[in-house]
Structures are given as C-alpha cells and as structure tokens.
Design a protein around this motif. Structure first.
Motif, short mmCIF file in Angstrom:
data_model
loop_
_atom_site.label_atom_id
_atom_site.label_comp_id
_atom_site.label_asym_id
_atom_site.label_seq_id
_atom_site.Cartn_x
_atom_site.Cartn_y
_atom_site.Cartn_z
N GLN A 286 9.90 -3.70 2.08
CA GLN A 286 10.20 -5.13 2.14
C GLN A 286 11.02 -5.46 3.39
O GLN A 286 10.75 -6.46 4.07
CB GLN A 286 10.95 -5.58 0.88
CG GLN A 286 11.26 -7.06 0.86
CD GLN A 286 10.01 -7.92 0.84
OE1 GLN A 286 9.06 -7.62 0.16
NE2 GLN A 286 10.02 -8.99 1.61
N ALA A 287 12.00 -4.63 3.72
CA ALA A 287 12.80 -4.86 4.92
C ALA A 287 11.94 -4.76 6.18
O ALA A 287 12.08 -5.57 7.10
CB ALA A 287 13.95 -3.86 4.99
N TYR A 288 11.04 -3.79 6.21
CA TYR A 288 10.12 -3.66 7.34
C TYR A 288 9.24 -4.90 7.48
O TYR A 288 9.06 -5.42 8.57
CB TYR A 288 9.26 -2.40 7.17
CG TYR A 288 8.19 -2.26 8.22
CD1 TYR A 288 8.53 -1.79 9.49
CD2 TYR A 288 6.87 -2.58 7.96
CE1 TYR A 288 7.55 -1.67 10.47
CE2 TYR A 288 5.89 -2.46 8.92
CZ TYR A 288 6.23 -1.99 10.18
OH TYR A 288 5.27 -1.88 11.14
N GLN A 289 8.72 -5.37 6.36
CA GLN A 289 7.87 -6.56 6.41
C GLN A 289 8.66 -7.78 6.87
O GLN A 289 8.16 -8.61 7.64
CB GLN A 289 7.24 -6.81 5.06
CG GLN A 289 6.18 -5.80 4.69
CD GLN A 289 5.68 -5.95 3.26
OE1 GLN A 289 6.29 -6.63 2.45
NE2 GLN A 289 4.56 -5.30 2.97
N ASP A 290 9.91 -7.89 6.42
CA ASP A 290 10.75 -9.01 6.86
C ASP A 290 11.00 -8.97 8.36
O ASP A 290 10.97 -9.99 9.04
CB ASP A 290 12.07 -9.02 6.09
CG ASP A 290 11.91 -9.40 4.63
OD1 ASP A 290 10.84 -9.94 4.28
OD2 ASP A 290 12.84 -9.14 3.85
N VAL A 291 11.28 -7.78 8.87
CA VAL A 291 11.52 -7.63 10.30
C VAL A 291 10.25 -7.96 11.09
O VAL A 291 10.29 -8.63 12.13
CB VAL A 291 12.04 -6.22 10.63
CG1 VAL A 291 12.02 -5.95 12.12
CG2 VAL A 291 13.44 -6.03 10.08
N MET A 292 9.11 -7.49 10.61
CA MET A 292 7.86 -7.74 11.33
C MET A 292 7.46 -9.21 11.30
O MET A 292 6.75 -9.68 12.19
CB MET A 292 6.73 -6.88 10.72
CG MET A 292 6.91 -5.40 10.95
SD MET A 292 7.16 -4.95 12.68
CE MET A 292 5.56 -5.31 13.35
N ASN A 293 7.90 -9.95 10.30
CA ASN A 293 7.55 -11.36 10.20
C ASN A 293 8.56 -12.29 10.90
O ASN A 293 8.38 -13.51 10.88
CB ASN A 293 7.43 -11.78 8.73
CG ASN A 293 6.20 -11.17 8.08
OD1 ASN A 293 5.20 -10.90 8.73
ND2 ASN A 293 6.30 -10.93 6.78
#
Length: 122
Positions: free
Chosen positions: A112-119
């Motif tokens: 989830q943190a990775y997805q947040d950073v990528m978005n």
C-alpha cells in the motif's frame, strides 16, 4: 497518510520494546526474535545495524522456523510422543498463525505504501 505511517512506526517500536523485555524472560525457545544478533553497547565500535532487506529476510526466516516447529510438534503429538502435550502444540500453532498473519499484514502495508508513493504527482 503521514499520520498512518507514524502510527505504524510507533506501534512497531512499542512492540519491539515489549518483545525485548519479554524475550529475555521467556522460558520457551520458540518465541520469535526479530534480530537475534544485536551488538552489545560497549565502548568500542559497534556493528552497523542490518538493513531493511536483511531485517525482513531474518523475520521471514523466523516465521518459517516457527511454522516448522509447530508442524513438527503437531506431528510428534499425532505420533504419541509424550513430550509433545496438547497445550504446547496448540501454543506453537497459535504462535505460528500470529507470526504469519503479522507478516502478511506488514506485506500488505508495504504494498500500500509503495502504491501511494507511485501515485504521487511529480
């Protein structure tokens, strides 16, 4: 988002502090220790702290060992070994289950943190 990360980090730190205190007093050797080879706080140079990848690998190895221990205790109980009583088997299985669930939760939060950073907009 930042508050959620801070909250998770504070929970992890609090859990680590509790586990340091309880692992020293634990009578059983099947408790999960996050980092078993910490450097002592001597006057000389201290060993550098392991990186994130090494820490994560160690935790996954400990979870795997806990699951293997629970499985071997279960097999011993099923074969009638008198040293493997039902209470020890159930505790080992619960420890294994909790460790696995915690690992899955950490994985989910990292994704989830990775997805947040990528978005994030640039």
């Amino acid at each position: 988002m930042t508050d959620a990360i801070s909250s998770i980090l504070s929970q992890i730190r609090a859990h680590e502090m509790r586990s340091r205190g309880t692992l020293a007093d634990a009578p059983l050797g099947n408790a999960i220790a996050i980092d078993g080879n910490r450097a002592s706080g001597g006057v000389g140079g201290t060993a550098p702290a392991p990186g994130f990848q090494q820490t994560l690998s160690n935790v996954i190895d400990k979870v795997s060992q806990t699951q293997a221990n629970a499985s071997s205790l279960q097999t011993a109980f099923e074969l009638g070994d008198p040293r493997a009583d039902l209470a020890r088997v159930m505790v080992a299985m619960q420890q294994s289950q909790v460790a696995f669930r915690a690992t899955v939760e950490v994985r989910n939060r990292l994704v989830q943190a990775y997805q947040d950073v990528m978005n994030m907009p640039i």
